[in-house]
Design a protein around this motif. Structure first.
Motif, PDB file in Angstrom:
ATOM      1  N   PHE A  71       0.811  -1.284  -0.006  1.00  0.00           N
ATOM      2  CA  PHE A  71       0.117   0.035  -0.073  1.00  0.00           C
ATOM      3  C   PHE A  71       0.660   1.348   0.111  1.00  0.00           C
ATOM      4  O   PHE A  71       0.221   2.421   0.074  1.00  0.00           O
ATOM      5  CB  PHE A  71      -0.985   0.273   1.264  1.00  0.00           C
ATOM      6  N   TYR A 131      -6.478   0.759  -7.149  1.00  0.00           N
ATOM      7  CA  TYR A 131      -6.660   1.559  -6.028  1.00  0.00           C
ATOM      8  C   TYR A 131      -7.391   2.910  -6.465  1.00  0.00           C
ATOM      9  O   TYR A 131      -7.173   3.881  -5.587  1.00  0.00           O
ATOM     10  CB  TYR A 131      -5.626   1.574  -5.251  1.00  0.00           C
ATOM     11  N   ARG A 176     -10.549  -0.699  -2.983  1.00  0.00           N
ATOM     12  CA  ARG A 176      -9.417  -0.573  -2.071  1.00  0.00           C
ATOM     13  C   ARG A 176      -8.846   1.081  -2.359  1.00  0.00           C
ATOM     14  O   ARG A 176      -7.661   1.232  -1.963  1.00  0.00           O
ATOM     15  CB  ARG A 176      -8.343  -1.511  -2.328  1.00  0.00           C
ATOM     16  N   SER A 210      -9.394   3.503  -0.247  1.00  0.00           N
ATOM     17  CA  SER A 210      -8.758   4.095   1.075  1.00  0.00           C
ATOM     18  C   SER A 210      -7.480   3.379   1.315  1.00  0.00           C
ATOM     19  O   SER A 210      -6.660   3.788   2.253  1.00  0.00           O
ATOM     20  CB  SER A 210      -9.746   3.746   2.091  1.00  0.00           C
ATOM     21  N   PHE A 211      -6.940   2.221   0.611  1.00  0.00           N
ATOM     22  CA  PHE A 211      -5.608   1.818   1.103  1.00  0.00           C
ATOM     23  C   PHE A 211      -4.283   2.378   0.031  1.00  0.00           C
ATOM     24  O   PHE A 211      -3.252   2.055   0.463  1.00  0.00           O
ATOM     25  CB  PHE A 211      -5.603   0.112   0.686  1.00  0.00           C
ATOM     26  N   GLU A 212      -4.839   3.284  -0.897  1.00  0.00           N
ATOM     27  CA  GLU A 212      -3.849   3.833  -1.411  1.00  0.00           C
ATOM     28  C   GLU A 212      -2.887   4.954  -0.972  1.00  0.00           C
ATOM     29  O   GLU A 212      -3.267   6.196  -0.351  1.00  0.00           O
ATOM     30  CB  GLU A 212      -4.384   4.608  -2.901  1.00  0.00           C
TER      31      GLU A 212
END
Length: 211
Positions: A99, A140, A146, A148-150
């Protein structure tokens, strides 16, 4: 003649999409600047030391008070700062690892951010155009599960703009693991299209800088 600072941080050489796209940027830039200089930092093949106490303290001490270790650590930081300052453009290739960015790229950033020089009230490389090729195995982007995982583009944008006074553009090839991860097999064509678009964007951005 103009100078391009080219940084690669992927631990993988063969098959690295971030390396391939950053190389495409470099090649297009050289086409516009046949006599230009390219400074290539391969942070995987030639890793930098992580910032330690000597490197942190040395800039704040008079030269005569620095230990040999502090002087050596400061020399590394000054060399990297000078490379950034003399660059007319910068291209950085970075994959997403867990991430975020590879530790080698974080080491470069920690070393090159020198308060009172490259960072602070009057950053010495402010205004230098920086293009980051940020590849990732999945997706992402906005609206993806996903998103918010970037922490690659979000982190680098804050570091470059907020500390170095530099605006950064991103090229983002996605689904680079589709061909080797069965769970992503349905995105193989998407990955190919994303890579092709990234290569095109790299050439366009390099040519635009020359113009």
């Amino acid at each position: 003649m103009p100078t391009l600072l080219h940084i690669d941080s992927s631990a993988v050489v063969d098959g690295s999409v971030s390396r391939e796209v950053s190389a495409a940027f470099r090649d297009a830039w050289l086409e516009q600047h046949p006599g230009g200089t390219v400074i290539h930092r391969d942070l995987a093949a030639d890793p930098l030391p992580h910032l330690g106490a000597d490197g942190i303290l040395a800039p704040f001490l008079p030269e005569e008070q620095r230990t040999p270790g502090q002087a050596a650590a400061l020399a590394v930081r000054e060399e990297l700062a000078a490379e950034l300052e003399q660059a007319d453009a910068v291209v950085i290739g970075t994959p997403m690892y867990n991430f975020s960015i590879p530790s080698g790229l974080k080491a470069w950033l920690d070393q090159v951010i020198v308060y009172g020089r490259t960072a602070g009230e009057a950053p010495s490389a402010a205004g230098t155009p920086v293009t980051v090729v940020s590849s990732r195995g999945g997706s992402y982007g906005p609206g993806s599960p996903r998103e918010s995982f970037e922490f690659v583009t979000t982190y680098l944008e804050k570091v470059f703009s907020g500390m170095l006074g530099i605006e950064v553009d991103f090229i983002v090839p996605e689904f680079t693991l589709a061909a080797v991860q069965p769970a992503l097999a349905e995105f193989i064509e998407t990955a190919r299209a994303s890579k092709a678009q990234a290569l095109q964007e790299a050439a366009q951005k390099a040519k635009a800088l020359a113009a």
